[in-house]
Design a protein around this motif. Structure first.
Motif, PDB file in Angstrom:
ATOM      1  N   ILE B  35      -3.135  -7.139 -11.127  1.00  0.00           N
ATOM      2  CA  ILE B  35      -2.729  -7.134  -9.726  1.00  0.00           C
ATOM      3  C   ILE B  35      -1.514  -8.042  -9.618  1.00  0.00           C
ATOM      4  O   ILE B  35      -1.532  -9.180 -10.079  1.00  0.00           O
ATOM      5  CB  ILE B  35      -3.861  -7.630  -8.823  1.00  0.00           C
ATOM      6  CG1 ILE B  35      -5.034  -6.648  -8.887  1.00  0.00           C
ATOM      7  CG2 ILE B  35      -3.371  -7.760  -7.392  1.00  0.00           C
ATOM      8  CD1 ILE B  35      -6.199  -7.053  -8.041  1.00  0.00           C
ATOM      9  N   ARG B  38       2.954  -8.957  -4.125  1.00  0.00           N
ATOM     10  CA  ARG B  38       3.924  -8.019  -3.590  1.00  0.00           C
ATOM     11  C   ARG B  38       5.354  -8.543  -3.707  1.00  0.00           C
ATOM     12  O   ARG B  38       6.255  -7.848  -4.122  1.00  0.00           O
ATOM     13  CB  ARG B  38       3.568  -7.752  -2.139  1.00  0.00           C
ATOM     14  CG  ARG B  38       4.144  -6.519  -1.577  1.00  0.00           C
ATOM     15  CD  ARG B  38       3.491  -6.210  -0.277  1.00  0.00           C
ATOM     16  NE  ARG B  38       3.495  -7.389   0.598  1.00  0.00           N
ATOM     17  CZ  ARG B  38       2.562  -7.635   1.502  1.00  0.00           C
ATOM     18  NH1 ARG B  38       1.554  -6.825   1.646  1.00  0.00           N
ATOM     19  NH2 ARG B  38       2.628  -8.704   2.264  1.00  0.00           N
ATOM     20  N   TYR B  65      -7.252   2.308   1.161  1.00  0.00           N
ATOM     21  CA  TYR B  65      -8.630   1.819   1.236  1.00  0.00           C
ATOM     22  C   TYR B  65      -8.847   1.273   2.637  1.00  0.00           C
ATOM     23  O   TYR B  65      -8.598   0.088   2.884  1.00  0.00           O
ATOM     24  CB  TYR B  65      -8.870   0.714   0.210  1.00  0.00           C
ATOM     25  CG  TYR B  65      -8.781   1.167  -1.223  1.00  0.00           C
ATOM     26  CD1 TYR B  65      -9.859   1.786  -1.849  1.00  0.00           C
ATOM     27  CD2 TYR B  65      -7.629   0.963  -1.955  1.00  0.00           C
ATOM     28  CE1 TYR B  65      -9.771   2.195  -3.167  1.00  0.00           C
ATOM     29  CE2 TYR B  65      -7.534   1.368  -3.272  1.00  0.00           C
ATOM     30  CZ  TYR B  65      -8.611   1.985  -3.871  1.00  0.00           C
ATOM     31  OH  TYR B  65      -8.517   2.378  -5.181  1.00  0.00           O
ATOM     32  N   LEU B  72     -13.298  -4.621  -3.003  1.00  0.00           N
ATOM     33  CA  LEU B  72     -12.031  -5.252  -2.630  1.00  0.00           C
ATOM     34  C   LEU B  72     -11.797  -5.015  -1.139  1.00  0.00           C
ATOM     35  O   LEU B  72     -12.256  -4.015  -0.594  1.00  0.00           O
ATOM     36  CB  LEU B  72     -10.881  -4.669  -3.461  1.00  0.00           C
ATOM     37  CG  LEU B  72     -10.750  -5.204  -4.885  1.00  0.00           C
ATOM     38  CD1 LEU B  72      -9.737  -4.399  -5.654  1.00  0.00           C
ATOM     39  CD2 LEU B  72     -10.361  -6.675  -4.880  1.00  0.00           C
ATOM     40  N   ARG B  75      -7.153  -2.263   2.364  1.00  0.00           N
ATOM     41  CA  ARG B  75      -5.764  -2.461   1.957  1.00  0.00           C
ATOM     42  C   ARG B  75      -5.126  -1.112   1.659  1.00  0.00           C
ATOM     43  O   ARG B  75      -5.809  -0.092   1.539  1.00  0.00           O
ATOM     44  CB  ARG B  75      -5.688  -3.315   0.703  1.00  0.00           C
ATOM     45  CG  ARG B  75      -6.215  -2.590  -0.540  1.00  0.00           C
ATOM     46  CD  ARG B  75      -6.777  -3.523  -1.556  1.00  0.00           C
ATOM     47  NE  ARG B  75      -7.215  -2.806  -2.744  1.00  0.00           N
ATOM     48  CZ  ARG B  75      -8.447  -2.297  -2.893  1.00  0.00           C
ATOM     49  NH1 ARG B  75      -9.360  -2.427  -1.944  1.00  0.00           N
ATOM     50  NH2 ARG B  75      -8.766  -1.652  -3.994  1.00  0.00           N
ATOM     51  N   GLU B  77      -2.826   0.330  -1.499  1.00  0.00           N
ATOM     52  CA  GLU B  77      -2.566  -0.102  -2.847  1.00  0.00           C
ATOM     53  C   GLU B  77      -1.542   0.843  -3.453  1.00  0.00           C
ATOM     54  O   GLU B  77      -1.608   2.049  -3.249  1.00  0.00           O
ATOM     55  CB  GLU B  77      -3.870  -0.032  -3.641  1.00  0.00           C
ATOM     56  CG  GLU B  77      -3.845  -0.786  -4.930  1.00  0.00           C
ATOM     57  CD  GLU B  77      -5.229  -0.804  -5.570  1.00  0.00           C
ATOM     58  OE1 GLU B  77      -6.112  -1.495  -5.039  1.00  0.00           O
ATOM     59  OE2 GLU B  77      -5.413  -0.103  -6.562  1.00  0.00           O
ATOM     60  N   HIS B  93      -1.222  -3.045 -10.081  1.00  0.00           N
ATOM     61  CA  HIS B  93      -1.673  -2.775  -8.719  1.00  0.00           C
ATOM     62  C   HIS B  93      -0.914  -3.694  -7.787  1.00  0.00           C
ATOM     63  O   HIS B  93      -0.786  -4.884  -8.064  1.00  0.00           O
ATOM     64  CB  HIS B  93      -3.168  -3.081  -8.576  1.00  0.00           C
ATOM     65  CG  HIS B  93      -4.031  -2.209  -9.432  1.00  0.00           C
ATOM     66  ND1 HIS B  93      -4.708  -1.129  -8.938  1.00  0.00           N
ATOM     67  CD2 HIS B  93      -4.314  -2.259 -10.741  1.00  0.00           C
ATOM     68  CE1 HIS B  93      -5.383  -0.553  -9.920  1.00  0.00           C
ATOM     69  NE2 HIS B  93      -5.164  -1.219 -11.032  1.00  0.00           N
ATOM     70  N   HIS B  95      -0.983  -4.781  -3.725  1.00  0.00           N
ATOM     71  CA  HIS B  95      -1.729  -4.603  -2.482  1.00  0.00           C
ATOM     72  C   HIS B  95      -0.793  -4.795  -1.301  1.00  0.00           C
ATOM     73  O   HIS B  95       0.079  -5.638  -1.315  1.00  0.00           O
ATOM     74  CB  HIS B  95      -2.872  -5.622  -2.409  1.00  0.00           C
ATOM     75  CG  HIS B  95      -3.944  -5.321  -3.413  1.00  0.00           C
ATOM     76  ND1 HIS B  95      -5.095  -6.043  -3.506  1.00  0.00           N
ATOM     77  CD2 HIS B  95      -4.029  -4.374  -4.371  1.00  0.00           C
ATOM     78  CE1 HIS B  95      -5.844  -5.558  -4.478  1.00  0.00           C
ATOM     79  NE2 HIS B  95      -5.216  -4.544  -5.022  1.00  0.00           N
ATOM     80  N   ASP B  97      -0.554  -4.695   3.172  1.00  0.00           N
ATOM     81  CA  ASP B  97      -1.297  -4.850   4.402  1.00  0.00           C
ATOM     82  C   ASP B  97      -1.706  -3.480   4.951  1.00  0.00           C
ATOM     83  O   ASP B  97      -0.933  -2.536   4.942  1.00  0.00           O
ATOM     84  CB  ASP B  97      -0.368  -5.567   5.389  1.00  0.00           C
ATOM     85  CG  ASP B  97      -1.104  -5.943   6.636  1.00  0.00           C
ATOM     86  OD1 ASP B  97      -2.348  -5.940   6.591  1.00  0.00           O
ATOM     87  OD2 ASP B  97      -0.428  -6.219   7.634  1.00  0.00           O
ATOM     88  N   ARG B  98      -2.930  -3.365   5.433  1.00  0.00           N
ATOM     89  CA  ARG B  98      -3.398  -2.076   5.939  1.00  0.00           C
ATOM     90  C   ARG B  98      -2.644  -1.676   7.216  1.00  0.00           C
ATOM     91  O   ARG B  98      -2.384  -0.494   7.445  1.00  0.00           O
ATOM     92  CB  ARG B  98      -4.913  -2.176   6.225  1.00  0.00           C
ATOM     93  CG  ARG B  98      -5.551  -0.889   6.700  1.00  0.00           C
ATOM     94  CD  ARG B  98      -5.625   0.125   5.581  1.00  0.00           C
ATOM     95  NE  ARG B  98      -6.243   1.386   5.964  1.00  0.00           N
ATOM     96  CZ  ARG B  98      -5.671   2.293   6.741  1.00  0.00           C
ATOM     97  NH1 ARG B  98      -4.505   2.103   7.252  1.00  0.00           N
ATOM     98  NH2 ARG B  98      -6.308   3.419   7.032  1.00  0.00           N
TER      99      ARG B  98
END
Lengths: 416, 586
Positions: B35, B38, B65, B72, B75, B77, B93, B95, B97-98
C-alpha cells in the motif's frame, strides 16, 4: 454444293456481309443513298455501343469466377437462387438489383456534375470503341487520327472522376479526386510517349494502318514500349497495384462513395469497360489486332483473333487484380516520375534514332524481319541499361540502409 | 526495460521503506503487494522504474469499496500491476477518499497509464491529478454517473446482484424494462442537455488547426482537413473511430475514439456468478475465445488454490496455441485485405481457420464461443478423433500454410514497399506505452509471458521468443509469422506428450466458494498480455472483475504510430497492431 460454298463465303465475312445485305435491302426499298448511309451508321453505332456492354456483362461474371477459383471458392453458381448455368446470369441479376435500388442523394452536392459524372464515365469508354478495328473491314470509323481520338477520350475520364469526387461533398471522395488528378495526369505521359513510339515505328495514327504494319506484332519488336504502355494503362484504368482512386480499404470507395443504385452501377460498369477498352487497345497496338492465320481467307476470323487477344489481356488484368497489393500514392507517383517517364523518354529517343537510322542507312529499304530484329536488339539494349541502373541504385540504397541500421543499433546499446 | 537483477520482495520492501519512510507498507491479508501513500505515489513509481527495474506498467484498475470489505475501511482503491523483465507482478495499492477520490496520475512516469486512467475515471469517477487529458473514454458525455461504483444503479435495474428469483415472481418472467416508466429509461447528468451537446472529442478535432499541430512547412501553409475514419469504415476492423487531422494526405494528429461497442462487460461480470462469467469472457476477443477463458480461470484458480490435472494443462496449451495460430493467420490475412489484395490471402487463412474451428467444435462443442475452460480443468476431454485431427493439422497442414504465406509475402516487393518503415515503434516507447504481444516483440523487446512469467506448463516446452528489430509493420508481420511456426512447435511437442488422466480436478459444481482475496491472472494471448484482475469478498459473485485488454492498451500508441504517415498507412498500422473491438470496448 454451290449454295453451301456461297453460304461459307457469306459466313467468312459475316458481319460485313450482313451490313451489305441490309444496305441492299434499304436501297431496294427505294431509299436514296444519303439516308441509307445515315441509317447504316446508326445501326453500326448501336452495335459498337452494345458490344462493350455485352463484353462487360460477361467479363464481370468471368472476373468473379476467376477470383473465386484463385481464392478457393466457387464464385457465382446456381446453388442458391437459380442464376443460369455456372451462375452466368448473376450479372443480370445484379444489374436488376441496381436498377431497383433507391437513388440516395446526399446533402450539399453540386447537382449537375454529380448527375453528369456517371453518364460521362460510361460514354467516354463507349466512345473509344468507335475507332477500334475488329476486322479488316470491320471498324466503326477509320479516322486518320484514330489513336489520338482514343487517348483524348481516355483523358476525359480524369475530368469525370474529378467531377464525381468534387461534387459529392464528401472528404473521402475529395481525396479520391485529388488522387485522380495526380495519378491520371502523371500516368498519361508515359502512356502517350509509348503510343508515340508505336506511331513513329508504324508511321501512322490510323488504327487500321497500325494493325496493317504489324506483320510481326509490335510486342516482339518493341517489348519495352509495350511494358511501359501496359503499366501506364493499368494506372489509367485504375487497376489493382495503382488502384488508388477507389482504394476500398482506405477511401472506402474513393470518388464514387456517395453514389448509390444504378449511378454506382454506371461507375462499376465504366471501370470494367475501361479495362476492356485498354485491353483491346493493347491487343491492337502490340499484339497485331485482328491479324492472325487465315484472316485473308475468312475475314471473320480476324474478329475472333482480336477477341482472343483482348481476352488474354483481360485475363492478365484479372490475375493482377486478384493478387497484387496496392501501392501508396507517393510510391506510385515516384514510380511514375522517377522511373516510367524517364524510361519512356529515353525509349522514345533511342527508338526514334534507330528507326530513322534504318531508313537513312538502307535507302533501298530493309525487310520486315531485319527491321524487327534491329528494333528488338535496341530494346534489349534499353532493357539491359535500365536493369543496370536500377541494380546500381538498389545497391546504393541497401548500403545506406545498412549504415542507418548499424547506427540505430549502436544508439540502442548506448542507451541501455 | 533495464536488465538489472531483480531484488527479493522482502528486500524491496525494506529498500522502499528506507527511501520513503512511512509511505509504503505491506498490504494486509487477503491482499497482495504494497500500500503506497497517495502523495508519494509518483516518486515511488519513478524509483521503482528507474532503480528497481519495474519498467512495465501492465494494469491500472480502480476498485470501489463503499463499505468495509475484507477488513479495510470504506475507500476507493487504485491497483497498479508493475512488472520486471521476468517474474510476477508487484501490486501497488493506493487508497483514495470515498467522497472525493483523487489520485496522482502516473502518465508522466508510465504513458501506459493514460488510457487506463481515463477508463478508471470514466467507469469509477476517480480523478487523476496531472493527467493531460482526463476525458471519458468508453462512455459518452451524456452518461450520468460512473457505472462501476457500487452505489450506481442501472436505470432499469435496481438490484446490486443478479436477482435470479425476483425475475420470476410467480413463475412468470418479468422484464426489467417493463418496470421502468416510459421515457424514464434514460438519465442525463444534472444540468446537461443533449441539444447543446458537442462531443468533446469532436471539439478537439474541430478546434482551430493551429492548436492541433504545427504546419509542416510554414513557408507554404496548407489547409487542414479533419477526417473521420469510422465507425463505419471497411478497414477499422469493427466500430472504431479514428479522428484524423490531415495536411493534404498526411496525418498531423490522430486519436482513436472508442466505446461504440461498450456494454460495460465488467459491470455485468460483477453481477454474474463466478462460473457464469466463463462463457461471457468468450465475447471479449471473439476471434480467439479459447484464450479468453484462460486468464480468468487462472486468476480464480489462484484464489481457490485448485490444482489442474496434467492432461487438462496439456489440452489448454493445445487449444491456446491453435488459437494463437488462428489469430495470427487471420491477422495477416486481414492486413493483406487492407493492403488491397482483397480476400485472396484472407480466404487462404480462413480456410485453415475452418479446420481449427472444426477441432474446437469436436472438443468444446462450439466453434467460436467455446466456453471450454473451467476452474480446475477443462469442460470436456479431447476425443481420440479430435487428437487425430489436431495431429494432422499441427504436423501436416498448418506448416504448409505458414510456408505458403512466407513464400508469397515475405519477399514480395509490393508488400515490403507498403510495410517496411511504416509505423515505427521504438522499443523504449513500446515498453513505456505498455504495449504487449507482437507489437512489443516487433520492436525488438523479447518479452513473452510464456517465457518471462511462465503459467500453466509452458516451462516444459521448447520454443523461441520471436522478435524483429525494426518496429515497423513489416517487423510485426515477421513476428506473427515466426510465432505461427513456434506455436506449431509447441503443438507438436504437446501432442506427442499428451498424457492420459482426468481433465478436471474434483467434481463439476454449479456453485463455488471462492475465498476472499484479490488475484491477477495473465497469459500471453495472441494479441498481447490478457489479464484478469478479480477481487472476491467470499460471495457468489466477483466483487470486482477487471480485464486488462491487450487491444485496448495497444491502441494507446496508435496516435504516435500514425503521426506523419499517409492515410493509406493508417489502415496498415491498424492492421499490424491487430485489434478486436469486442475486447477494446468491453
Amino acid at each position: 454444293m454451290e449454295s453451301l460454298s456461297r453460304f461459307l463465303a457469306f459466313l467468312a465475312d459475316a458481319i460485313v456481309n450482313i451490313g451489305d445485305w441490309i444496305r441492299g435491302l434499304l436501297l431496294g426499298a427505294g431509299l436514296v443513298d444519303p439516308w441509307v448511309s445515315l441509317i447504316m451508321k446508326a445501326i453500326g453505332a448501336l452495335v459498337v455501343a452494345f458490344f462493350p456492354l455485352m463484353v462487360v456483362v460477361f467479363l464481370i461474371w468471368a472476373y468473379r469466377k476467376v477470383a473465386a477459383r484463385m481464392q478457393g471458392r466457387l464464385g457465382p453458381n446456381s446453388s442458391g437462387t437459380w442464376a443460369g448455368p455456372y451462375g452466368i446470369l448473376q450479372t443480370f441479376a445484379d444489374a436488376i438489383k441496381m436498377l431497383t435500388k433507391e437513388d440516395i442523394r446526399p446533402q450539399g452536392i453540386d447537382l449537375i456534375p454529380y448527375n453528369l459524372a456517371p453518364i460521362l464515365v460510361v460514354f467516354a469508354s463507349i466512345a473509344t470503341w468507335a475507332v477500334m478495328p475488329f476486322g479488316p473491314r470491320l471498324i466503326g470509323s477509320d479516322l486518320n487520327i484514330g489513336i489520338f481520338y482514343i487517348l483524348a477520350f481516355s483523358s476525359a475520364a480524369l475530368v469525370v472522376f474529378l467531377m464525381a469526387g468534387w461534387s459529392s461533398n464528401n472528404k473521402y471522395a475529395t481525396v479520391g479526386a485529388f488522387r485522380s488528378v495526380a495519378q491520371l495526369i502523371g500516368y498519361e505521359i508515359p502512356q502517350l510517349l509509348a503510343v508515340l513510339t508505336v506511331v513513329m515505328v508504324t508511321g501512322s495514327l490510323r488504327m487500321q494502318e497500325i494493325v496493317g504494319q504489324q506483320e510481326i506484332p509490335l510486342l516482339f519488336q518493341l517489348p519495352v514500349t509495350a511494358f511501359i504502355f501496359f503499366l501506364a494503362s493499368m494506372a489509367e484504368v485504375n487497376a489493382r497495384p495503382f488502384e488508388l482512386l477507389e482504394a476500398e480499404s482506405e477511401l472506402v470507395c474513393g470518388y464514387f462513395i456517395e453514389y448509390s443504385g444504378m449511378k454506382f452501377g454506371m461507375f462499376y460498369l465504366g471501370e470494367f469497360m475501361n479495362s476492356t477498352a485498354v485491353a483491346a487497345l493493347f491487343a491492337t497496338l502490340f499484339l497485331g489486332g485482328w491479324r492472325g492465320p487465315w484472316v485473308e481467307q475468312a475475314p471473320i476470323l480476324g474478329t475472333v483473333w482480336f477477341l482472343l487477344k483482348m481476352g488474354l489481356m483481360l485475363l492478365l488484368w484479372m490475375f493482377i487484380q486478384i493478387t497484387f497489393p496496392r501501392l501508396r500514392i507517393d510510391q506510385m507517383l515516384a514510380f511514375n516520375w522517377k522511373f516510367l517517364v524517364p524510361l519512356a523518354l529515353a525509349n522514345l529517343c533511342v527508338i526514334g534514332l534507330v528507326n530513322k537510322g534504318i531508313t537513312e542507312w538502307f535507302p533501298g529499304g530493309v525487310s520486315t524481319w531485319t527491321r524487327a530484329g534491329i528494333l528488338l536488339m535496341t530494346n534489349v539494349g534499353i532493357f539491359l541499361a535500365t536493369w543496370g541502373i536500377l541494380a546500381a541504385l538498389e545497391r546504393r540504397e541497401q548500403r545506406r540502409r545498412e549504415t542507418w541500421r548499424a547506427a540505430q543499433v549502436g544508439e540502442v546499446e548506448v542507451s541501455a | 526495460m533495464t536488465t538489472e537483477v531483480a531484488p527479493e520482495p522482502a528486500d524491496l520492501l525494506t529498500r522502499l521503506q528506507e527511501r520513503f519512510p512511512g509511505a509504503v507498507e505491506p498490504a494486509p491479508e487477503p491482499y497482495e503487494g504494497l500500500i503506497v501513500a497517495r502523495d508519494r505515489l509518483v516518486e515511488v513509481a519513478t524509483f521503482l522504474r528507474d532503480e528497481m527495474g519495474y519498467g512495465y506498467l501492465s494494469n491500472v484498475v480502480g476498485v470501489d469499496y463503499p463499505e468495509e470489505v475484507n477488513g479495510l475501511p470504506p475507500r476507493f482503491e487504485v491497483v497498479y500491476h508493475l512488472f520486471q523483465p521476468t517474474g510476477g507482478p508487484l501490486t501497488l495499492h493506493v487508497h483514495a477518499d470515498r467522497e472525493n477520490p483523487v489520485v496522482p496520475s502516473l502518465v508522466s512516469v508510465f504513458p501506459a497509464a493514460e488510457f487506463q486512467e481515463r477508463e478508471a475515471w470514466d467507469l469509477l469517477g476517480i480523478r487523476f491529478e496531472g493527467h493531460p487529458d482526463l476525458r471519458r473514454i468508453l462512455l459518452w458525455e451524456g452518461f450520468d454517473g460512473h457505472p462501476l461504483r457500487k452505489d450506481w444503479h442501472e436505470v432499469y435495474y435496481e438490484e446490486e446482484k443478479k436477482p435470479f428469483s425476483s425475475r420470476w415472481p410467480e413463475g412468470h418472467p418479468v422484464m426489467a424494462e417493463s418496470r421502468a416508466p416510459l421515457g424514464r429509461n434514460l438519465r442525463y447528468p444534472p444540468g446537461w442537455s443533449p441539444e447543446d451537446w458537442r462531443p468533446t472529442a469532436d471539439a478537439w478535432g474541430y478546434r482551430p488547426h493551429d492548436e492541433v499541430a504545427e504546419q509542416r512547412n510554414p513557408a507554404m501553409p496548407v489547409d487542414r482537413v479533419v477526417l473521420n475514419m469510422g465507425p463505419h469504415h471497411p478497414s477499422t476492423h469493427g466500430v472504431l473511430r479514428l479522428l484524423a487531422t490531415l495536411e493534404g494526405e498526411r496525418i498531423q494528429k490522430l486519436e482513436p475514439i472508442l466505446g461504440f461497442l461498450h456494454r460495460c462487460h465488467e459491470k455485468i461480470g460483477e453481477r454474474n456468478t463466478w462460473l457464469g462469467n466463463i462463457p461471457y469472457t468468450d465475447r471479449l476477443d471473439y476471434v480467439c475465445s479459447m484464450t479468453n477463458n484462460w486468464p480468468y480461470v487462472l486468476a480464480v484458480e489462484k484464489l481457490m488454490g485448485v490444482e489442474v490435472p496434467e492432461r487438462a494443462e496439456y489440452i489448454r496449451v493445445i487449444m491456446g496455441e491453435f488459437t494463437r495460430f488462428l489469430n495470427h493467420a487471420v491477422s495477416v490475412g486481414f492486413m493483406c485485405n487492407d493492403l488491397g489484395i482483397y480476400f485472396t490471402v484472407m480466404l487462404y487463412a480462413l480456410e485453415e481457420r475452418e479446420f481449427i474451428l472444426d477441432l474446437f467444435e469436436m472438443t468444446a462443442g462450439s466453434r467460436m464461443m467455446c466456453n471450454y475452460m473451467r476452474f480446475g480443468g477443462v469442460a470436456h476431454d479431447m476425443t481420440d478423433e479430435a487428437v487425430g485431427l489436431a495431429r494432422e493439422l499441427a504436423f501436416e497442414r498448418l506448416p504448409r500454410f505458414v510456408d505458403k504465406v512466407d513464400a508469397y509475402l515475405t519477399e514480395n516487393e509490393l508488400f515490403r514497399a507498403r510495410t517496411v518503415g511504416v509505423g515505427v515503434l521504438p522499443p523504449d516507447q513500446a515498453v513505456a506505452y505498455g504495449c504487449s504481444g507482437p507489437l512489443l516483440r516487433g520492436s525488438g523487446v523479447p518479452y513473452d509471458i510464456r517465457r518471462a512469467d511462465p503459467y500453466s506448463i509452458y516451462d516444459e516446452f521448447d520454443f523461441d521468443v520471436i522478435t524483429a528489430p525494426d518496429g515497423d509493420a513489416y517487423s510485426r508481420y515477421l513476428v506473427r509469422l515466426g510465432e505461427m511456426r513456434e506455436s506449431l512447435r509447441i503443438l507438436q511437442q504437446a501432442l506427442n506428450r499428451l498424457p492420459d488422466g482426468p481433465v478436471m480436478a474434483g467434481k463439476k459444481k454449479a456453485t463455488l466458494k471462492v475465498p476472499a482475496g484479490e488475484s491477477y491472472g495473465r497469459i500471453e494471448a495472441p494479441k498481447g498480455e490478457l489479464g484478469f484482475y478479480v477481487v472476491s469478498d467470499g460471495g457468489p459473485n466477483p466483487y470486482r472483475y477487471h480485464i486488462r485488454a491487450p487491444s485496448f492498451i495497444n491502441l494507446g500508441v496508435m496516435g504516435e504510430l500514425c503521426r506523419g504517415h499517409l492515410i493509406a498507412d493508417v489502415v496498415i498500422i491498424l492492421a499490424s497492431v491487430d485489434i478486436t473491438l469486442g475486447e477494446v470496448d468491453r
